[in-house]
Design a protein around this motif. Sequence first.
Motif, PDB file in Angstrom:
ATOM      1  N   SER A 112       0.183   0.142  -4.374  1.00  0.00           N
ATOM      2  CA  SER A 112      -0.833   0.908  -3.654  1.00  0.00           C
ATOM      3  C   SER A 112      -2.209   0.357  -4.015  1.00  0.00           C
ATOM      4  CB  SER A 112      -0.705   2.382  -4.071  1.00  0.00           C
ATOM      5  OG  SER A 112      -1.633   3.172  -3.404  1.00  0.00           O
TER       6      SER A 112
ATOM      7  N   TRP B 108       6.554   2.333  -8.293  1.00  0.00           N
ATOM      8  CA  TRP B 108       5.263   2.158  -7.628  1.00  0.00           C
ATOM      9  C   TRP B 108       4.239   1.790  -8.672  1.00  0.00           C
ATOM     10  CZ3 TRP B 108       1.353   5.070  -9.539  1.00  0.00           C
ATOM     11  CH2 TRP B 108       1.716   6.237 -10.215  1.00  0.00           C
TER      12      TRP B 108
ATOM     13  N   ASP C 195       0.807  -1.226   0.000  1.00  0.00           N
ATOM     14  CA  ASP C 195       0.000   0.000   0.000  1.00  0.00           C
ATOM     15  C   ASP C 195       0.843   1.282   0.000  1.00  0.00           C
ATOM     16  OD1 ASP C 195      -2.443   1.170  -0.300  1.00  0.00           O
ATOM     17  OD2 ASP C 195      -2.788   1.415   1.845  1.00  0.00           O
ATOM     18  N   ILE C 196       1.807   1.390   0.907  1.00  0.00           N
ATOM     19  CA  ILE C 196       2.643   2.591   0.985  1.00  0.00           C
ATOM     20  C   ILE C 196       3.889   2.217   1.799  1.00  0.00           C
ATOM     21  CG2 ILE C 196       1.343   3.409   3.032  1.00  0.00           C
ATOM     22  CD1 ILE C 196       1.817   6.296   2.054  1.00  0.00           C
TER      23      ILE C 196
ATOM     24  N   TYR D 197      -0.281   0.655  -8.895  1.00  0.00           N
ATOM     25  CA  TYR D 197      -1.528   0.539  -8.133  1.00  0.00           C
ATOM     26  C   TYR D 197      -2.429  -0.450  -8.845  1.00  0.00           C
ATOM     27  CZ  TYR D 197      -3.522   3.600 -11.686  1.00  0.00           C
ATOM     28  OH  TYR D 197      -3.931   4.119 -12.886  1.00  0.00           O
TER      29      TYR D 197
ATOM     30  N   LYS E 249      -0.972   7.165  -3.911  1.00  0.00           N
ATOM     31  CA  LYS E 249      -1.089   8.166  -2.845  1.00  0.00           C
ATOM     32  C   LYS E 249      -0.535   9.507  -3.349  1.00  0.00           C
ATOM     33  CE  LYS E 249      -2.086   4.707   0.047  1.00  0.00           C
ATOM     34  NZ  LYS E 249      -2.794   3.824  -0.897  1.00  0.00           N
TER      35      LYS E 249
END
Length: 498
Positions: free
Chosen positions: A177, A197, A154-155, A199, A182
């Motif tokens: 994420s 990153w 997620d983070i 998502y 985010k």
Amino acid sequence: MKLLEKSQIRSWDLDTIDHQNISSFDLMLRAASVFSNWFQSLFFDKTRTIHVFCGMGNNGGDGFCIASLLAKAGYEVNVYLFQFNNRFSDDNLSRQKEVESFDKFEKFTPFPLEQKDLIIDALLGSGINGPLKGEYLKLVSWLNALPNKIISIDIPSGMDPDQPTSGSFVHADHVLSFEIPKISFFLNENSDYIKNWDYRSIHLNPGFVEDLKVMNYLIDYDLVKSILRQRKATENKKDFGFAQFCGGSPGMLGSVILASKAAMRCGLGRLAVSTPSIYHSSLFSSCPEAMAQADLPKNVSNLVDFQLVNEHVDAIAIGPGLSSAKESVRYIDEFLKANKKPAVLDADALNIISRNKWQPRIGAYSIISPHKEEFERLFGTCDSHYSRIQKQIEKSKELNIFIILKGAHTTISSPDGSCYYNNTGNVGMGTAGSGDVLTGMLLSFLAQGYTPLETCILAVYLHGSAGDSAAFKYGNIALIASDIIEFIPSVIKNINGK
Ligand SMILES: NC(=O)C1=CN([C@@H]2O[C@H](COP(=O)(O)OP(=O)(O)OC[C@H]3O[C@@H](n4cnc5c(N)ncnc54)[C@H](OP(=O)(O)O)[C@@H]3O)[C@@H](O)[C@H]2O)[C@@H](O)CC1
Ligand SMILES: [K+]
């Protein structure tokens, strides 16, 4: 794409539980399955042990659930629980039962790991409230010094989802994420630490976000595609706008040529260029599509009478290569007095405005595109990039203008207080003339009738995408501004299909 603050993400979570008749326990399984599938597509070598580091909230709960799924998929998995107090979330406690065994730490002490092993970081997620404290600090400093690859759920643990982090956080090699990225992934303060990153949707209720008012957006492919218009077969050059570019001065012809070519490549119908007449022949040989402005009676240093221009053109860009000579100052003064057309102001136009404190004279709904130094000359120094963005938003509201703050993650602020983050572009674009190319692109879209906000979104995204294609071909060290123009056609064609 809408970017949500952590409190909004939490509400989205609760709204989904409510509307989809799903328990938070099952929603956690959904998120864990999404993570586990993504993980297996990236790290398919099952000879490396996976060490899952779990905290006490729902991020830790995800960790337990993911550990169980990966073990079932055939990975060798070790699980560690860092229990630094007694406040577990309910789902965390339930998910602990799914793994066969785990090591519990009430105080952190380092332990050996093989260098090739992977670490899954499930210590803290979006529930973080303030800088990391106590044992977590020791643990995160140890993790960051390890050579092992870290993959965060997620983070990265400790990272604030909404703003720069005042303490330390896990320096993750990869992050997945849930649902949306985010906001803090797009802050310059984090850009050295958040490289890979991604998502994935966990199918949170789409209705919730449709109606939700947010102040932050990510400029993505879908948004750009929804803005970029298709042409009708019967349209002609008069339908694609008439633009005026004003710039150039002795020794500064390059910016005029770069902006003119970029403007034409973005689909502009007609372009008139006001630049000293000694440059007209060079302009024609580099960009024969442009028309050079003839000497007009009231010209200042061979530039143009704005009253007259206003009758004909759809948009004006002013500033690149203009210099800050006395004639240019008079020229900008005239422009600010007389211009009634949608406008883009950049480079020397901004320098002249800041030197003379003419900021309040910038026409409503104009676009200005300063880089950091130009921005600070206009609006004062800021102690961090984040505070610069806050000031950018404040100044957009106050002056009723669109501000493009150019940088690693260019931001666009609009008079309504919203902020758009761009994620295309690369370090190679920090090169002479790159900003002139952007000015030409902005002018082009503005003259074609796009709104100032649409114009900013299209130009900033496509400029970055063309720069990315150029960096792919030439590398980010060798990249020059002309290379960005070379790739404008293919990036537009990729999105528009035409
Ligand atoms: N969004 C979604 O739809 C879904 C979200 N899901 C998952 O839930 C996660 C959010 O979970 P969450 O809200 O339980 O919080 P989380 O991040 O685990 O942290 C809480 C713990 O952190 C601690 N703590 C806080 N600050 C601290 C500090 N400065 N320094 C040290 N400790 C600190 C705090 O301690 P306390 O404040 O109690 O002392 C508590 O123990 C989210 O990231 C995602 O992974 C999915 O499962 C399902 C769908
Ligand atoms: K995490």
